[in-house]
Design a protein around this motif. Sequence first.
Motif: not given
Length: 720
Positions: A106-117
């Motif tokens: 429920h935040s924008g953190i998953p967008a950083f998952f894409i960044f990492g991959v």
Amino acid sequence: MDKKKSRGLSKFFRIIMPKEGDIQVAAFNILAICGVAVCIITGIYNLALGLGIGALIANTVGVIFSIGVMFYTRKTGNYRGAMILTVLIVFIGLFSYLFFVGGGYHSGIPAFFIFGVVFTAFLLDGIIMPILVVFEMAWYAGLCLYAYYNPLPVDLTNNETDFMLDVVVCVTIVSISLAITMYLQIRVYRSKQEELNSAILETMEANRAKSDFLSKMSHDIRTPLNTIMAMNELVLSNTSSERIREWVGDSNISAQILLSLIDDLLDITRIESGRLELLSEPYEPEEIFGEAEKTWRMEAEKKGLRFDYDKEPAVPALLLGDESAIRKIVNNLISNAVKYTKAGSVSLKVSWETENSGGKALIITVSDTGVGIAPEYMKKIFNPFERGVQDIYRETSGSGLGLAIVNELVDAQKGHIDCVSEPDSGTVFTVTIPQQEYFGKLLKHRWNEAVPDRKESAGQYVAPDARILVVDDNPYNRKVIGDFLESTLIRIDDVESGYEALEMIDIKEYDLVFMDLRMPKMDGIETLERIRKEYPDFKAPVVALTADIMNGIENTLLSKGFDDFLAKPVSSEDLIRTIMKFIPQKIKRIHVDSDEPMTIADVEMYQKILYPYGIDLKSALEFNAGNSGEFLIRAELFEKYAGQTLESLGKLEPFSDYYLLIHSMKSISRGVGAVFLTELSETVEQRKDNEFARLTAPVIIDEYNRVRRGLSELRRRVRE
């Protein structure tokens, strides 16, 4: 302003780009810089949202870590290890912590998952890349599932508005970070590509310069080599001393080796620079292989080797391909076989077979019983300058270019070459070259028309009515042709430039012109073009003299208007055969009255008879290499054309044609041992003093008649 901006970008790229210029290290530095910027921005944003000191510490750690790894990679160049640490500490550790304290999914953190991959896949290679990418995706999916089934550890206090703002901010930050990173990465890539293109251009230019240099050097080396080989030939034909003949023969062998080396270097240079041009023209296989058999059978027999030749009847009479390339392949293979075989035999077999693809191929097999090739050198034999280390290779001459040239020529014709060999058991090379059978009529170029196959000696021919122009900027090349034709009585004018050639053609008529291709200011091709344009009635054949021997030279010269060409070094045989081909109506063959050699007693007897006539028979025989038959040919020439020569001497005033006639008279006088007449003629020719020429003209005519009477008496005695 633009200059400051440009300097700033240049400075920035110098910071991120390591000295060794590794593009992946630069990409990692860009990632680290973006990481610093992202951590600072998200840290400020998290403080604004009131996420507490924990988020601030996490972002601070991210900044310190990013700066640390950037300096580490810049100093060591070990971006791979730093990237793996980044994946574990930042992408797995830091992003997971922020996920739990920042609101989970429920935040924008998953967008950083894409960044990492994305960055893991972008910066790593090898087996470690897919392992870490799969691990990250599984880890991030596991975090979301864990937060879904175990929400207690996750701070889910964000309301709908905070959630929306967090997603927008995180997506924006990640998007901007990725965009900037990709932009900078592309800039770095383009910079490296420009460097690569520049390096390629420099390499191509260097290769072109090397090829041009070798081509020029070939011409420049062939020019003095032409003189050396020609003078060797003149010495051999004009001395009876076996010791001198042996010395000159050894010199000629060395000259031939040097000439062969020059040709090999030019061939390999053309191949390496991509200038190799293969032709597709009809040719006669028997002509190639028949000549190879004659040439190499003699060489093999000199070493006590047996030479076997077998051409299957199925081989067509005419094929379509590159005759020059086939000839080089055959000669190089046989040359190696003869060179490296001490005892036994060398064989050449030619066959015609159907390939698996259905096409036809010419099969050339060259085998020998020589030293063979050690297994460790088998893969190297087609490399330039590779000759192995066996003692016999050290004992034999060669550049190590022959097989490299063969391999490239075979490959260029879409063929293949196989080699089977064992040390001390011989070698078998099998070349397979796709060829097409030609069913038309073979139309040879004008310069390939049939000419007598026997060796022709200039001393056997005379052409006092013929006039030839030699155009060459090198005085030694002009002298060589003059010396070769000395005994033929051909009138030869020689000039050193195309401009002088135009002047001579304007005032005189010529039966044949020999034209050097490479001359300063106006080369041979330009000179011929001007001759054809400015003197449309000039019909004399023009023969090119060139040291630039390459595939397609005949077609090139034919298209430029030349009637034939002679390759430097020019031999007396090629010269006289060319003259016989183009002006046969003015060439007269002189038949020897007696082929029996003079004995010592004969020489002593005839010397007494000739002495009162100003003739030194021993000097004449020395000039004719001890060949009394050759001397009698010259004596007959002298007597047969004496009337015509005397008539011309009486009519001509002392100017260029007079001195030209004096030159011819000097040459034939030397050949018959007329010592005083030779010296007098040479003095008149060298001084070119018209008043002196007028004063000496009566003396020359009287001496000419005296020599004529002496030779007539000699020939009468010989017939008796």
